[in-house]
Design a protein around this motif. Structure first.
Motif, PDB file in Angstrom:
ATOM      1  N   TYR A   1       6.160  12.120  -7.210  1.00 45.34           N
ATOM      2  CA  TYR A   1       6.136  12.763  -5.889  1.00 45.34           C
ATOM      3  C   TYR A   1       5.149  12.052  -4.978  1.00 45.34           C
ATOM      4  O   TYR A   1       4.036  11.731  -5.369  1.00 45.34           O
ATOM      5  N   ASN A   2       5.565  11.835  -3.726  1.00 40.12           N
ATOM      6  CA  ASN A   2       4.701  11.186  -2.736  1.00 40.12           C
ATOM      7  C   ASN A   2       4.844  11.870  -1.375  1.00 40.12           C
ATOM      8  O   ASN A   2       5.932  12.255  -0.979  1.00 40.12           O
ATOM      9  N   GLY A   3       3.704  12.011  -0.705  1.00 43.32           N
ATOM     10  CA  GLY A   3       3.712  12.517   0.661  1.00 43.32           C
ATOM     11  C   GLY A   3       2.640  13.543   0.923  1.00 43.32           C
ATOM     12  O   GLY A   3       2.673  14.653   0.376  1.00 43.32           O
ATOM     13  N   ASP A   4       1.638  13.149   1.735  1.00 41.72           N
ATOM     14  CA  ASP A   4       0.593  14.062   2.219  1.00 41.72           C
ATOM     15  C   ASP A   4      -0.264  14.671   1.119  1.00 41.72           C
ATOM     16  O   ASP A   4      -0.831  15.745   1.314  1.00 41.72           O
ATOM     17  N   LEU A   5      -0.377  14.006  -0.026  1.00 39.41           N
ATOM     18  CA  LEU A   5      -1.346  14.470  -1.041  1.00 39.41           C
ATOM     19  C   LEU A   5      -2.654  13.760  -0.688  1.00 39.41           C
ATOM     20  O   LEU A   5      -2.990  12.718  -1.241  1.00 39.41           O
TER      21      LEU A   5
ATOM     22  N   PRO B   1       5.119  -5.258  -8.498  1.00 44.77           N
ATOM     23  CA  PRO B   1       5.494  -5.883  -7.232  1.00 44.77           C
ATOM     24  C   PRO B   1       6.628  -5.109  -6.578  1.00 44.77           C
ATOM     25  O   PRO B   1       7.551  -4.662  -7.254  1.00 44.77           O
ATOM     26  N   GLN B   2       6.555  -4.965  -5.261  1.00 43.30           N
ATOM     27  CA  GLN B   2       7.630  -4.279  -4.544  1.00 43.30           C
ATOM     28  C   GLN B   2       8.415  -5.276  -3.697  1.00 43.30           C
ATOM     29  O   GLN B   2       7.832  -6.104  -2.993  1.00 43.30           O
ATOM     30  N   VAL B   3       9.738  -5.154  -3.776  1.00 40.15           N
ATOM     31  CA  VAL B   3      10.617  -6.075  -3.051  1.00 40.15           C
ATOM     32  C   VAL B   3      11.483  -5.274  -2.093  1.00 40.15           C
ATOM     33  O   VAL B   3      11.974  -4.196  -2.432  1.00 40.15           O
TER      34      VAL B   3
ATOM     35  N   ALA C   1      -0.273   4.149  -3.640  1.00 40.76           N
ATOM     36  CA  ALA C   1       0.899   3.734  -2.858  1.00 40.76           C
ATOM     37  C   ALA C   1       0.642   2.393  -2.166  1.00 40.76           C
ATOM     38  O   ALA C   1      -0.493   2.092  -1.794  1.00 40.76           O
ATOM     39  N   PRO C   2       1.701   1.609  -1.983  1.00 39.22           N
ATOM     40  CA  PRO C   2       1.537   0.372  -1.221  1.00 39.22           C
ATOM     41  C   PRO C   2       1.335   0.692   0.254  1.00 39.22           C
ATOM     42  O   PRO C   2       2.060   1.518   0.816  1.00 39.22           O
ATOM     43  N   LEU C   3       0.360   0.060   0.873  1.00 41.61           N
ATOM     44  CA  LEU C   3       0.117   0.236   2.311  1.00 41.61           C
ATOM     45  C   LEU C   3      -0.016  -1.151   2.916  1.00 41.61           C
ATOM     46  O   LEU C   3      -1.040  -1.819   2.733  1.00 41.61           O
TER      47      LEU C   3
HETATM   48  C1  LIG Z   1       0.132   1.601   7.138  1.00 39.82           C
HETATM   49  C2  LIG Z   1       1.181   1.910   6.105  1.00 39.82           C
HETATM   50  C3  LIG Z   1       1.801   0.864   5.405  1.00 39.82           C
HETATM   51  C4  LIG Z   1       2.776   1.142   4.438  1.00 39.82           C
HETATM   52  N1  LIG Z   1       3.370   0.112   3.733  1.00 39.82           N
HETATM   53  C5  LIG Z   1       4.286   0.393   2.762  1.00 39.82           C
HETATM   54  C6  LIG Z   1       4.906  -0.639   1.969  1.00 39.82           C
HETATM   55  O1  LIG Z   1       4.642  -1.840   2.109  1.00 39.82           O
HETATM   56  N2  LIG Z   1       5.811  -0.251   1.023  1.00 39.82           N
HETATM   57  C7  LIG Z   1       6.127   1.080   0.821  1.00 39.82           C
HETATM   58  O2  LIG Z   1       6.937   1.385  -0.049  1.00 39.82           O
HETATM   59  N3  LIG Z   1       5.561   2.043   1.547  1.00 39.82           N
HETATM   60  C8  LIG Z   1       4.648   1.733   2.486  1.00 39.82           C
HETATM   61  N4  LIG Z   1       4.064   2.752   3.188  1.00 39.82           N
HETATM   62  C9  LIG Z   1       4.333   4.153   2.792  1.00 39.82           C
HETATM   63  C10 LIG Z   1       3.302   4.599   1.737  1.00 39.82           C
HETATM   64  O3  LIG Z   1       3.438   3.863   0.540  1.00 39.82           O
HETATM   65  C11 LIG Z   1       3.443   6.092   1.426  1.00 39.82           C
HETATM   66  O4  LIG Z   1       4.742   6.337   0.972  1.00 39.82           O
HETATM   67  C12 LIG Z   1       3.166   6.943   2.671  1.00 39.82           C
HETATM   68  O5  LIG Z   1       1.926   6.587   3.251  1.00 39.82           O
HETATM   69  C13 LIG Z   1       3.155   8.422   2.303  1.00 39.82           C
HETATM   70  O6  LIG Z   1       2.186   8.671   1.305  1.00 39.82           O
HETATM   71  P1  LIG Z   1       0.761   9.358   1.711  1.00 39.82           P
HETATM   72  O7  LIG Z   1       1.098  10.586   2.464  1.00 39.82           O
HETATM   73  O8  LIG Z   1       0.110   9.598   0.381  1.00 39.82           O
HETATM   74  O9  LIG Z   1       0.041   8.357   2.549  1.00 39.82           O
HETATM   75  C14 LIG Z   1       3.134   2.486   4.182  1.00 39.82           C
HETATM   76  C15 LIG Z   1       2.524   3.531   4.898  1.00 39.82           C
HETATM   77  C16 LIG Z   1       1.561   3.257   5.836  1.00 39.82           C
HETATM   78  C17 LIG Z   1       0.912   4.406   6.578  1.00 39.82           C
END
Ligand SMILES: Cc1cc2nc3c(=O)[nH]c(=O)nc-3n(C[C@H](O)[C@H](O)[C@H](O)COP(=O)(O)O)c2cc1C
Length: 318
Positions: free
Chosen positions: A192-196, A63-65, A6-8
């Motif tokens: 699926y995404n979230g808390d894995l 790339p994410q926009v 995931a993008p962070l």
């Molecule tokens: C510090 C941080 C930065 C994030 N930046 C982005 C982002 O730039 N683009 C995006 O789509 N989601 C972003 N997210 C959300 C994550 O991509 C992801 O959806 C979210 O952390 C839930 O997934 P996880 O439980 O596996 O961490 C961000 C989340 C965090 C905690």
């Protein structure tokens, strides 16, 4: 099984992704943290470096926009198509108040009528396939079925669902049951995404007979860089490679940024890595508070004296 990183924002930038991809196989796609074209159709130098294919070797990058207006998204999509990208991800999930107030990110979920106009334009004119990363809705998971009904009308290449609403940000219970109950309705390939957060958590999700075989992990992968490799049958994280990975990130940031900026970046990365150690609460506290490189180094030494957890990954601090 497809596993995406995931993008962070603030963590998974281009140097981070390269170091991760060079050392830990198994990730099928990486996503850039969102880039946000300005009203004047500009990207910052940092954003240009993020999407420069010359900064992404040997791994698949999407790339994410993020944009409030379709014409801005489409402008960015054309620039990115010219760079050779064959998929662009639309951010429809960022919950930040400053983002949603401008009608971007999860702000697009406040009105399905406006969202329809936005998507008509985007999918009517995009030069490349567009995937979407979004949430269950703005306020309530009950919004998801109507959202999905609308999304089904577009040729969305992939739909990544973070199983929370915007009002939950990243906390509180995810609602996998909402995603699963609407699976029949969904005509788009679903991720699926979230808390894995750990290999164990990913496995229990993937092994349950849901029909979903694509997952995206953020914090779990930021904590345990071997998450995807482990899930695909490779070896679990080991201490030596973990230390070498940490040191490579540290050295790269020290070479690229000021000492203060490198420290800030490593504190952010380090608080995720720290979760992989058993009983390392004290070291984590030191690491979070480190106000000098010397203090950070001491915290890291302390951290790596602890054993790795049996199921390493992200463990939220209570
Ligand atoms: C510090 C941080 C930065 C994030 N930046 C982005 C982002 O730039 N683009 C995006 O789509 N989601 C972003 N997210 C959300 C994550 O991509 C992801 O959806 C979210 O952390 C839930 O997934 P996880 O439980 O596996 O961490 C961000 C989340 C965090 C905690």
């Amino acid at each position: 099984m497809q596993i995406y990183f995931a993008p962070l924002q603030g963590i998974t930038d281009a140097p981070f992704r390269q170091i991760h991809a060079d050392r830990f196989p198994g990730v099928d796609k990486y996503f850039t943290p969102f880039i946000s074209p300005t009203q004047n159709y500009n990207l910052t130098n940092h954003e240009l470096a993020e999407v420069d294919p010359g900064n992404a070797h040997g791994y698949r990058l999407v790339p994410q926009v993020i944009a409030s207006k379709p014409e801005l998204f489409l402008w960015a999509a054309r620039q990115l198509a010219d760079l050779g990208y064959t998929e662009i991800n639309l951010n429809m999930g960022c919950p930040s108040g400053t983002v949603t107030a401008k009608g971007k990110g999860a702000g697009l979920l406040t009105s399905l009528t406006n969202l329809e106009l936005f998507l008509d334009e985007v999918y009517g004119h995009t030069p490349v396939p567009v995937s979407i990363k979004t949430r269950l809705g703005w306020k309530s998971p009950d919004e998801y079925a109507d959202l999905l009904t609308l999304l089904n009308r577009y040729p969305i290449s992939e739909l990544i669902i973070h199983a929370r609403t915007r009002t939950q940000f990243y906390d509180g219970q995810t609602s996998p049951e909402t995603v699963l109950s609407c699976l029949q309705l969904c005509r788009i390939p679903l991720v699926y995404n979230g808390d894995l957060f750990t290999p164990g958590a990913c496995r229990s999700f993937l092994d349950t007979d849901t029909g979903i075989n694509r997952i995206m992990a953020g914090r779990g992968m930021a904590a345990n860089p071997a998450l995807a490799r482990t899930l695909k049958g490779g070896s679990p994280l080991n201490r030596d490679e973990f230390r070498a990975y940490h040191d490579a990130l540290y050295e790269t940031y020290l070479n690229r940024f000021s000492r203060g900026a490198a420290l800030g970046r490593m504190r952010e990365v380090g608080k995720h890595l720290a979760c992989c150690f058993e009983g390392a609460e004290k070291a984590l506290k030191k690491l979070r508070k480190a106000s000098s490189l010397a203090a950070y180094d001491a915290a890291v030494e302390m951290l790596f004296e602890h054993p790795l957890r049996t199921d390493p990954g992200f463990y939220p601090v209570a």
